[in-house]
Design an enzyme around this catalytic site. Structure first.
Site, short mmCIF file in Angstrom:
data_model
loop_
_atom_site.label_atom_id
_atom_site.label_comp_id
_atom_site.label_asym_id
_atom_site.label_seq_id
_atom_site.Cartn_x
_atom_site.Cartn_y
_atom_site.Cartn_z
N TYR A 1 49.29 -36.33 -60.99
CA TYR A 1 48.48 -36.79 -62.13
C TYR A 1 47.40 -35.74 -62.36
O TYR A 1 46.69 -35.39 -61.42
CB TYR A 1 47.81 -38.13 -61.81
CG TYR A 1 48.76 -39.31 -61.70
CD1 TYR A 1 49.53 -39.52 -60.56
CD2 TYR A 1 48.87 -40.23 -62.74
CE1 TYR A 1 50.39 -40.61 -60.46
CE2 TYR A 1 49.72 -41.33 -62.65
CZ TYR A 1 50.48 -41.51 -61.51
OH TYR A 1 51.34 -42.58 -61.42
N TYR B 1 47.11 -48.63 -56.20
CA TYR B 1 48.34 -47.98 -56.64
C TYR B 1 49.56 -48.60 -55.98
O TYR B 1 50.58 -48.81 -56.65
CB TYR B 1 48.26 -46.48 -56.35
CG TYR B 1 49.32 -45.66 -57.05
CD1 TYR B 1 49.17 -45.27 -58.38
CD2 TYR B 1 50.50 -45.29 -56.40
CE1 TYR B 1 50.14 -44.54 -59.03
CE2 TYR B 1 51.48 -44.56 -57.04
CZ TYR B 1 51.29 -44.18 -58.36
OH TYR B 1 52.27 -43.45 -59.01
N PRO C 1 50.14 -46.83 -69.03
CA PRO C 1 51.02 -46.52 -67.90
C PRO C 1 50.35 -45.72 -66.76
O PRO C 1 51.00 -45.47 -65.74
CB PRO C 1 52.16 -45.71 -68.55
CG PRO C 1 51.65 -45.25 -69.86
CD PRO C 1 50.59 -46.20 -70.29
N LYS D 1 51.76 -49.72 -63.51
CA LYS D 1 51.68 -51.15 -63.18
C LYS D 1 52.54 -52.07 -64.05
O LYS D 1 52.79 -53.21 -63.67
CB LYS D 1 50.22 -51.63 -63.30
CG LYS D 1 49.32 -51.12 -62.21
CD LYS D 1 49.51 -51.90 -60.93
CE LYS D 1 49.06 -51.15 -59.72
NZ LYS D 1 50.12 -50.45 -58.97
N HIS E 1 58.02 -42.69 -51.74
CA HIS E 1 56.91 -41.73 -51.90
C HIS E 1 55.70 -42.24 -51.12
O HIS E 1 55.16 -43.29 -51.44
CB HIS E 1 56.56 -41.55 -53.38
CG HIS E 1 57.44 -40.58 -54.08
ND1 HIS E 1 57.04 -39.83 -55.16
CD2 HIS E 1 58.72 -40.19 -53.82
CE1 HIS E 1 58.03 -39.04 -55.56
NE2 HIS E 1 59.06 -39.25 -54.76
P1 RFL Z 1 60.65 -55.33 -71.95
O1 RFL Z 1 61.19 -54.25 -71.04
O2 RFL Z 1 60.00 -54.90 -73.19
O3 RFL Z 1 61.87 -56.29 -72.26
C1 RFL Z 1 61.76 -57.32 -73.24
C2 RFL Z 1 63.15 -57.61 -73.76
O4 RFL Z 1 63.06 -58.67 -74.72
C3 RFL Z 1 63.85 -58.34 -75.85
N1 RFL Z 1 63.36 -59.08 -77.02
C4 RFL Z 1 63.94 -60.19 -77.50
N2 RFL Z 1 65.02 -60.88 -77.10
C5 RFL Z 1 65.36 -61.99 -77.81
N3 RFL Z 1 64.66 -62.41 -78.91
C6 RFL Z 1 63.58 -61.75 -79.34
N4 RFL Z 1 62.91 -62.17 -80.42
C7 RFL Z 1 63.17 -60.60 -78.62
N5 RFL Z 1 62.16 -59.71 -78.77
C8 RFL Z 1 62.29 -58.81 -77.80
C9 RFL Z 1 63.72 -56.84 -75.96
O5 RFL Z 1 64.81 -56.26 -76.71
C10 RFL Z 1 63.74 -56.42 -74.50
O6 RFL Z 1 65.04 -56.15 -74.03
O7 RFL Z 1 59.62 -56.26 -71.18
P2 RFL Z 1 59.56 -56.75 -69.66
O8 RFL Z 1 60.92 -57.21 -69.20
O9 RFL Z 1 58.38 -57.62 -69.55
O10 RFL Z 1 59.31 -55.40 -68.80
C11 RFL Z 1 58.08 -54.70 -68.90
C12 RFL Z 1 58.30 -53.21 -68.67
O11 RFL Z 1 59.35 -52.76 -69.50
C13 RFL Z 1 57.03 -52.38 -68.94
O12 RFL Z 1 55.89 -53.05 -68.47
C14 RFL Z 1 57.09 -51.00 -68.23
O13 RFL Z 1 58.10 -50.21 -68.75
C15 RFL Z 1 55.74 -50.28 -68.37
N6 RFL Z 1 55.75 -48.93 -67.80
C16 RFL Z 1 55.62 -48.73 -66.43
N7 RFL Z 1 55.53 -49.77 -65.58
C17 RFL Z 1 55.48 -49.58 -64.23
O14 RFL Z 1 55.39 -50.56 -63.47
N8 RFL Z 1 55.52 -48.33 -63.66
C18 RFL Z 1 55.62 -47.21 -64.45
O15 RFL Z 1 55.73 -46.12 -63.91
C19 RFL Z 1 55.64 -47.37 -65.89
N9 RFL Z 1 55.74 -46.33 -66.71
C20 RFL Z 1 55.87 -47.82 -68.65
C21 RFL Z 1 55.87 -46.52 -68.07
C22 RFL Z 1 56.03 -47.98 -70.03
C23 RFL Z 1 56.15 -46.87 -70.84
N10 RFL Z 1 56.34 -47.10 -72.22
C24 RFL Z 1 57.35 -46.50 -73.00
C25 RFL Z 1 55.60 -48.16 -72.85
C26 RFL Z 1 55.99 -45.40 -68.86
C27 RFL Z 1 56.11 -45.58 -70.25
C28 RFL Z 1 56.19 -44.31 -71.07
C1 PHB Z 2 57.31 -42.42 -64.88
O1 PHB Z 2 57.96 -41.83 -63.99
O2 PHB Z 2 57.79 -42.66 -65.98
C2 PHB Z 2 55.92 -42.80 -64.60
C3 PHB Z 2 55.39 -42.64 -63.32
C4 PHB Z 2 54.08 -42.98 -63.05
C5 PHB Z 2 53.29 -43.50 -64.06
C6 PHB Z 2 53.82 -43.70 -65.34
C7 PHB Z 2 55.14 -43.34 -65.61
O3 PHB Z 2 52.01 -43.81 -63.80
#
Ligand code: RFL
Ligand code: PHB
Length: 389
Positions: free
Chosen positions: A201, A384, A293, A297, A72
């Site tokens: 957005y 971004y 989100p 990042k 993108h």
């Molecule tokens: P995770 O993915 O939470 O993984 C942590 C893992 O640790 C396990 N765990 C344990 N394991 C052993 N013993 C324990 N006591 C434990 N406790 C927990 C868990 O089961 C899990 O498998 O963390 P990690 O790896 O640091 O990754 C971070 C990302 O998942 C998170 O920052 C992103 O998803 C945030 N996020 C976005 N980030 C982006 O860079 N671009 C995006 O577009 C974006 N969109 C989003 C997002 C997060 C969202 N939500 C649901 C919070 C959109 C959403 C809606």
């Molecule tokens: C997503 O596709 O889930 C998404 C994309 C951009 C964002 C947050 C979430 O800023």
């Protein structure tokens, strides 16, 4: 069992670290409390910075992303019913890749399975021990009722915001900074063609909305909802209706709706724990920090922490401890800048219940100014696509 690095958590941070270390000949074991299918069932991020892409390349897990990910070169910001394009490629010379976190995780899991390294899934009662007062850290867990122990040189806490690693650091050794927002994002994943070929957005008086995607046939949409809302309160029809009301007219007319594959509410929070190291325990990713989100990042910051930790550990095993000692400070410099961008974008685009009409006009004026100015659009674009590591 003995290993060099025990990694807690098989989310993107833990799996990426495992692959990078393995590629550098450093032995590691991953301990995850959930099943692999559970981890793959979490629908989260969708946008990868170039830095994240290059780390996936470095560990040999980028082939499918290069084939199926969508480059993108820009995205749209909509306000007052008008659409404005942020041309990432023209403003920064770089682009982002739209490729779901689920797919990144799947690719990393496959690469790990191919390399024959061990991952312990469904570990119960995981404990991290002796990381602070000597050089012999241990990880304990139960599997099927049986107690297991891993002796290691280092523990990598990649266990997310609710994990055990940060919670195991004595409170007087950690400082935390937090902002909880009074709203969340109600998200829907559906097999319908995306509204547009780029992300949109939307700032609207009813609240923020985001039109994202996973492929040419799968869309991801979000609307801002009050923190008190529960997902059961939102019928599918009510979600689509609310999304349409927030979109510019031409976009609302084109929106294709369908049955959701997934529907959930994510709370919005900014959080940082300092430092990101205690003795031989390192925190990486959501275990150390959370961003709302809005700036896309979270996953990318997790990846850049892991990139720093990988380099630090490679240097350590070559006899250079400076990377290990400097890990937290190096990460935090980048973390705070991404925290600032995510907080600022959240402030620009969401409706805050406490805002007076004056503050709403200030928000409109700031966004209008940024979008009219080359410098303003560049500030958004640079952040971004991700600041340099
Ligand atoms: P995770 O993915 O939470 O993984 C942590 C893992 O640790 C396990 N765990 C344990 N394991 C052993 N013993 C324990 N006591 C434990 N406790 C927990 C868990 O089961 C899990 O498998 O963390 P990690 O790896 O640091 O990754 C971070 C990302 O998942 C998170 O920052 C992103 O998803 C945030 N996020 C976005 N980030 C982006 O860079 N671009 C995006 O577009 C974006 N969109 C989003 C997002 C997060 C969202 N939500 C649901 C919070 C959109 C959403 C809606
Ligand atoms: C997503 O596709 O889930 C998404 C994309 C951009 C964002 C947050 C979430 O800023």
């Amino acid at each position: 069992m003995r290993t060099q690095v025990a990694i807690i958590g098989a989310g993107p941070a833990g799996l990426l670290l495992g692959q990078l270390l393995s590629a550098s000949g450093i032995d590691n074991v991953i301990v995850e409390q959930r099943s692999g299918d559970y981890v793959l069932g979490r629908i989260r991020a969708g946008v990868l910075e170039p830095v994240t892409v290059s780390l996936l390349e470095a560990c040999g897990a980028a082939a499918r992303m290069h084939r199926d990910g969508l480059p993108h070169e820009g995205f749209e910001l909509c306000t007052g019913g008008q659409r404005h394009r942020i041309d990432l490629q023209a403003l920064t010379g770089r682009h982002v890749t739209v490729y779901g976190q689920t797919e990144v995780t799947r690719d990393l899991m496959q690469a790990r399975a191919d390399s024959g390294r061990s991952t312990v899934y469904e570990a119960e009662d995981v404990r991290v021990l002796d990381f602070d007062d000597g050089s012999s850290p241990r990880v304990q867990y139960r599997l099927g009722g049986e107690l297991h122990e891993i002796a290691c040189d280092f523990i990598a806490g990649c266990d997310g915001f609710h994990g055990v690693c940060r919670a195991s650091i004595p409170a007087d050794r950690l400082q935390t900074f937090e902002r909880v927002y009074p709203f969340g994002w109600l998200g829907v994943l559906a097999d319908v063609p995306p509204l547009s070929h780029e992300l949109m957005y939307v700032r609207h008086e009813r609240g923020f909305a985001l039109c994202s995607q996973r492929s040419h046939t799968r869309s991801r949409y979000y609307v801002q909802v009050p923190s008190s809302d529960r997902v059961e309160q939102w019928s599918d029809a009510a979600f689509w209706e609310e999304l349409k009301r927030r979109l510019p007219d031409d976009a609302a007319e084109r929106l294709v709706t369908g049955d959701p594959i997934e529907k959930s509410i994510a709370p919005l929070r900014s959080f940082v724990a300092e430092p990101m190291r205690c003795g031989r325990l390192f925190l990486a990713g959501d275990a150390a920090h959370i961003v709302p989100p809005t700036g896309a990042k979270g996953l990318n910051l997790a990846a850049s922490d892991v990139g720093y930790l990988w380099q630090a550990l490679v240097d350590f095993y070559k006899g250079d401890v400076s990377g290990v000692d400097g890990y937290s400070a190096r990460c935090l410099q980048r973390v705070w800048k991404a925290e600032r961008f995510s907080w600022w974008m959240t402030g620009l685009l969401h409706r805050f219940p406490e805002h007076s009409p004056f503050e709403q006009r200030m928000q409109e004026a700031e966004l209008a100014y940024l979008l009219e100015s080359d410098a303003g659009r560049r500030v958004i674009a640079e952040n971004y696509v991700g600041l340099p590591v």
